[in-house]
Write a protein that holds these residues in place. Structure first.
Motif, PDB file in Angstrom:
ATOM      1  N   GLY A  43      -5.452 -12.951 -11.804  1.00 42.62           N
ATOM      2  CA  GLY A  43      -6.583 -13.842 -12.067  1.00 42.62           C
ATOM      3  C   GLY A  43      -7.692 -13.452 -12.827  1.00 42.62           C
ATOM      4  O   GLY A  43      -8.541 -14.173 -13.411  1.00 42.62           O
ATOM      5  N   ALA A  44      -7.831 -11.942 -12.849  1.00 39.01           N
ATOM      6  CA  ALA A  44      -8.861 -11.388 -13.596  1.00 39.01           C
ATOM      7  C   ALA A  44      -8.725 -11.591 -14.954  1.00 39.01           C
ATOM      8  O   ALA A  44      -7.740 -11.358 -15.666  1.00 39.01           O
ATOM      9  N   GLY A  45      -9.867 -11.924 -15.638  1.00 41.27           N
ATOM     10  CA  GLY A  45     -10.069 -12.187 -17.032  1.00 41.27           C
ATOM     11  C   GLY A  45      -9.400 -13.419 -17.560  1.00 41.27           C
ATOM     12  O   GLY A  45      -9.365 -13.889 -18.685  1.00 41.27           O
ATOM     13  N   ASN A  46      -8.878 -14.405 -16.757  1.00 37.70           N
ATOM     14  CA  ASN A  46      -8.243 -15.476 -16.939  1.00 37.70           C
ATOM     15  C   ASN A  46      -9.394 -16.640 -16.639  1.00 37.70           C
ATOM     16  O   ASN A  46      -9.806 -17.322 -15.748  1.00 37.70           O
ATOM     17  N   SER A  47      -9.760 -17.314 -18.121  1.00 35.78           N
ATOM     18  CA  SER A  47     -10.984 -18.225 -17.958  1.00 35.78           C
ATOM     19  C   SER A  47     -10.177 -19.591 -17.269  1.00 35.78           C
ATOM     20  O   SER A  47     -11.195 -20.436 -16.828  1.00 35.78           O
ATOM     21  N   HIS A  48      -9.073 -19.764 -17.155  1.00 39.19           N
ATOM     22  CA  HIS A  48      -8.591 -20.937 -16.654  1.00 39.19           C
ATOM     23  C   HIS A  48      -8.387 -20.884 -15.009  1.00 39.19           C
ATOM     24  O   HIS A  48      -8.287 -21.933 -14.363  1.00 39.19           O
ATOM     25  N   VAL A  49      -8.494 -19.654 -14.444  1.00 36.91           N
ATOM     26  CA  VAL A  49      -8.517 -19.492 -13.159  1.00 36.91           C
ATOM     27  C   VAL A  49      -9.615 -20.021 -12.417  1.00 36.91           C
ATOM     28  O   VAL A  49     -10.618 -19.162 -12.662  1.00 36.91           O
ATOM     29  N   LYS A  50     -10.050 -21.044 -11.615  1.00 34.63           N
ATOM     30  CA  LYS A  50     -11.354 -21.406 -11.204  1.00 34.63           C
ATOM     31  C   LYS A  50     -11.279 -21.046  -9.763  1.00 34.63           C
ATOM     32  O   LYS A  50     -12.578 -20.889  -9.190  1.00 34.63           O
ATOM     33  N   GLY A  51     -10.277 -20.607  -9.211  1.00 34.29           N
ATOM     34  CA  GLY A  51     -10.529 -20.254  -7.599  1.00 34.29           C
ATOM     35  C   GLY A  51      -9.298 -19.647  -7.262  1.00 34.29           C
ATOM     36  O   GLY A  51      -8.401 -19.563  -7.932  1.00 34.29           O
ATOM     37  N   LEU A  52      -9.717 -18.864  -6.060  1.00 29.61           N
ATOM     38  CA  LEU A  52      -8.809 -17.829  -5.476  1.00 29.61           C
ATOM     39  C   LEU A  52      -8.508 -18.281  -3.952  1.00 29.61           C
ATOM     40  O   LEU A  52      -9.838 -18.418  -3.286  1.00 29.61           O
ATOM     41  N   VAL A  53      -7.316 -18.529  -3.304  1.00 31.22           N
ATOM     42  CA  VAL A  53      -7.307 -18.779  -2.012  1.00 31.22           C
ATOM     43  C   VAL A  53      -6.309 -17.821  -1.233  1.00 31.22           C
ATOM     44  O   VAL A  53      -4.826 -17.651  -1.767  1.00 31.22           O
ATOM     45  N   TYR A  54      -7.012 -17.083  -0.403  1.00 36.33           N
ATOM     46  CA  TYR A  54      -6.007 -15.938   0.170  1.00 36.33           C
ATOM     47  C   TYR A  54      -5.459 -16.588   1.628  1.00 36.33           C
ATOM     48  O   TYR A  54      -6.304 -16.968   2.310  1.00 36.33           O
ATOM     49  N   VAL A  55      -4.464 -16.600   1.795  1.00 36.01           N
ATOM     50  CA  VAL A  55      -3.894 -17.185   3.094  1.00 36.01           C
ATOM     51  C   VAL A  55      -3.164 -15.850   3.781  1.00 36.01           C
ATOM     52  O   VAL A  55      -2.052 -15.593   3.439  1.00 36.01           O
ATOM     53  N   ALA A  56      -4.098 -15.600   4.838  1.00 34.79           N
ATOM     54  CA  ALA A  56      -3.426 -14.449   5.492  1.00 34.79           C
ATOM     55  C   ALA A  56      -2.963 -13.169   4.681  1.00 34.79           C
ATOM     56  O   ALA A  56      -1.716 -12.419   4.682  1.00 34.79           O
ATOM     57  N   ALA A  57      -3.832 -12.951   3.370  1.00 36.32           N
ATOM     58  CA  ALA A  57      -3.316 -11.974   2.428  1.00 36.32           C
ATOM     59  C   ALA A  57      -3.993 -10.739   2.103  1.00 36.32           C
ATOM     60  O   ALA A  57      -5.216 -10.577   2.511  1.00 36.32           O
ATOM     61  N   TYR A  58      -3.419  -9.836   1.435  1.00 39.74           N
ATOM     62  CA  TYR A  58      -4.145  -8.869   0.767  1.00 39.74           C
ATOM     63  C   TYR A  58      -5.095  -9.081  -0.357  1.00 39.74           C
ATOM     64  O   TYR A  58      -4.578 -10.028  -1.284  1.00 39.74           O
ATOM     65  N   ALA A  59      -6.476  -8.736  -0.172  1.00 35.06           N
ATOM     66  CA  ALA A  59      -7.242  -9.063  -1.372  1.00 35.06           C
ATOM     67  C   ALA A  59      -7.620  -7.557  -1.733  1.00 35.06           C
ATOM     68  O   ALA A  59      -8.834  -7.056  -1.405  1.00 35.06           O
ATOM     69  N   PRO A  60      -6.979  -6.667  -2.427  1.00 35.59           N
ATOM     70  CA  PRO A  60      -7.351  -5.210  -2.774  1.00 35.59           C
ATOM     71  C   PRO A  60      -8.356  -5.263  -3.795  1.00 35.59           C
ATOM     72  O   PRO A  60      -8.674  -6.137  -4.661  1.00 35.59           O
ATOM     73  N   ASP A  61      -9.233  -4.318  -3.848  1.00 37.16           N
ATOM     74  CA  ASP A  61     -10.047  -4.146  -4.943  1.00 37.16           C
ATOM     75  C   ASP A  61      -9.672  -3.357  -6.019  1.00 37.16           C
ATOM     76  O   ASP A  61      -8.405  -2.722  -5.986  1.00 37.16           O
ATOM     77  N   LYS A  62     -10.225  -3.271  -7.190  1.00 36.75           N
ATOM     78  CA  LYS A  62      -9.817  -2.685  -8.360  1.00 36.75           C
ATOM     79  C   LYS A  62      -9.339  -1.172  -8.148  1.00 36.75           C
ATOM     80  O   LYS A  62     -10.078  -0.345  -7.467  1.00 36.75           O
ATOM     81  N   GLY A  63      -8.154  -0.625  -8.417  1.00 38.76           N
ATOM     82  CA  GLY A  63      -7.882   0.983  -8.351  1.00 38.76           C
ATOM     83  C   GLY A  63      -7.358   0.853  -6.660  1.00 38.76           C
ATOM     84  O   GLY A  63      -6.837   2.049  -6.451  1.00 38.76           O
ATOM     85  N   GLU A  64      -7.285  -0.127  -5.878  1.00 35.79           N
ATOM     86  CA  GLU A  64      -6.747  -0.135  -4.762  1.00 35.79           C
ATOM     87  C   GLU A  64      -5.347  -0.372  -4.333  1.00 35.79           C
ATOM     88  O   GLU A  64      -4.711  -1.388  -5.120  1.00 35.79           O
ATOM     89  N   THR A  65      -4.652   0.308  -3.329  1.00 40.93           N
ATOM     90  CA  THR A  65      -3.297  -0.105  -3.149  1.00 40.93           C
ATOM     91  C   THR A  65      -3.042  -0.712  -1.861  1.00 40.93           C
ATOM     92  O   THR A  65      -4.134  -0.361  -0.989  1.00 40.93           O
ATOM     93  N   VAL A  66      -2.082  -1.221  -1.617  1.00 41.80           N
ATOM     94  CA  VAL A  66      -1.780  -1.890  -0.364  1.00 41.80           C
ATOM     95  C   VAL A  66      -1.759  -0.765   0.875  1.00 41.80           C
ATOM     96  O   VAL A  66      -2.528  -1.032   1.902  1.00 41.80           O
ATOM     97  N   GLY A  67      -1.317   0.332   0.370  1.00 42.28           N
ATOM     98  CA  GLY A  67      -1.265   1.311   1.436  1.00 42.28           C
ATOM     99  C   GLY A  67      -2.687   1.788   1.861  1.00 42.28           C
ATOM    100  O   GLY A  67      -2.947   2.174   2.768  1.00 42.28           O
ATOM    101  N   GLU A  68      -3.576   1.777   0.674  1.00 43.64           N
ATOM    102  CA  GLU A  68      -4.852   2.224   1.069  1.00 43.64           C
ATOM    103  C   GLU A  68      -5.570   1.089   2.012  1.00 43.64           C
ATOM    104  O   GLU A  68      -6.564   1.440   2.832  1.00 43.64           O
ATOM    105  N   VAL A  69      -5.359   0.133   1.679  1.00 39.58           N
ATOM    106  CA  VAL A  69      -6.005  -1.138   2.692  1.00 39.58           C
ATOM    107  C   VAL A  69      -5.286  -0.940   3.878  1.00 39.58           C
ATOM    108  O   VAL A  69      -6.152  -1.023   4.778  1.00 39.58           O
ATOM    109  N   ASN A  70      -4.233  -0.666   4.275  1.00 45.13           N
ATOM    110  CA  ASN A  70      -3.862  -0.603   5.485  1.00 45.13           C
ATOM    111  C   ASN A  70      -4.180   0.612   6.182  1.00 45.13           C
ATOM    112  O   ASN A  70      -4.331   0.462   7.369  1.00 45.13           O
ATOM    113  N   MET A  71      -4.786   1.537   5.496  1.00 43.00           N
ATOM    114  CA  MET A  71      -5.413   2.668   6.234  1.00 43.00           C
ATOM    115  C   MET A  71      -7.021   2.415   6.728  1.00 43.00           C
ATOM    116  O   MET A  71      -7.465   3.128   7.345  1.00 43.00           O
TER     117      MET A  71
END
Length: 292
Positions: free
Chosen positions: A131-159
């Motif tokens: 979604g980043a940098g795409n002007s057509h994307v107006k909103g993000l909906v996370y459903v029991a989902a991972y929302a990592p930050d730039k440079g972050e992995t799923v493994g790091e989020v889990n820690m």
């Protein structure tokens, strides 16, 4: 699945007025030769696109996560279609963020007009990156989902530390070699354990079918960082599944708070989009109404 927004918006009327001024300037300077890619041309093009999509409902792009497929969105799709939303369930390759985000980015180029991205579980990683940098994307909906930050992995989020940890997922690892010839593993949830960990509030027969048809995820993907976090520039919404046994609800709340997401909670399992499709559809529609 734990292994693991200021801009100035022109109204259509205002935009058309600007276009008229620009055209007038071009007429007054007709003797001047301009290329087809001048700033003036680009303003007119942008104005035309705004007018074309004004009032148009966004396409809802649903992205499933690991151990699942697009059919998990069926209940949500039915409810969105009743309200005349164009909907598509993206087939997540589940090969890791590096290639999966790129694939979703390419897929989004085929959609004309505004888009709202919806991600479940690992699918949240993809909507964050694509979604980043795409002007057509107006909103993000996370459903029991991972929302990592730039440079972050799923493994790091889990820690990230939580007050009340939950048990590790009971996984089956199938050794494979990836397309680059490197050793990897395809991960499944043990079918007999799947209902309790993934879909505890889904009717038994359906939960067992979900277990039998689950799609594996590449283990190496949990160590791949995303290059951008769309929630830093795009409004986001988050649905916390309070009875989730695959992605800790406390971790969900942490990510939602960090993203400054509009957050609601549901007394659902990790498969909340299957057991509570009305709640999911309602949140998606709320995201659309708030981003128009």
């Amino acid at each position: 699945m734990r292994t693991t927004r200021t801009y100035v918006a022109l109204t259509v009327t205002g935009a058309v007025a600007i276009a008229a001024i620009v055209v007038g300037i071009n007429t007054a300077n007709a003797s001047t030769t301009a290329s087809s890619d001048t700033p003036t041309t680009r303003v007119v093009d942008a104005t035309a696109k705004q007018a074309k999509h004004a009032g148009k409902k966004p396409t809802i792009v649903l992205v499933h996560g690991a151990f699942a497929d697009g059919s998990g969105w069926n209940g949500t799709i039915e409810r969105l279609r009743k309200d005349k939303y164009p909907v598509v369930a993206f087939a997540n390759p589940l090969q890791g963020p590096t290639s999966d985000v790129a694939t979703l980015k390419s897929f989004l180029k085929t959609i004309d007009g505004p888009v709202i991205l919806v991600g479940h579980s690992y699918g949240g990683v993809l909507i964050s990156g694509a979604g980043a940098g795409n002007s057509h994307v107006k909103g993000l909906v996370y459903v029991a989902a991972y929302a990592p930050d730039k440079g972050e992995t799923v493994g790091e989020v889990n820690m990230h530390p939580v007050a009340h940890p939950i048990p590790e997922l009971p996984l089956v690892e199938v050794p494979v070699k990836n397309s680059a010839g490197q050793k990897d593993a395809l991960l499944y949830i043990k079918p007999a354990k799947f209902p309790a960990f993934f879909a505890a509030d889904v009717r038994s027969a359906l939960a067992k079918n979900m277990a039998a048809t689950q799609r594996p995820v590449a283990g190496s993907g949990f160590d791949q960082p995303i290059r951008a976090a769309a929630w830093r520039s795009i409004p986001s919404w988050y649905l916390v599944a309070k009875q989730d046994k695959a992605l800790n609800p406390e971790l969900q709340r942490y990510m939602a708070k960090r993203a400054h997401a509009h957050t609601v909670e549901s007394n659902g399992s990790h498969a909340v989009m299957v057991s509570h499709p009305r709640t999911v559809a309602k949140l998606i529609k709320a995201a659309d109404h708030r981003t128009r």
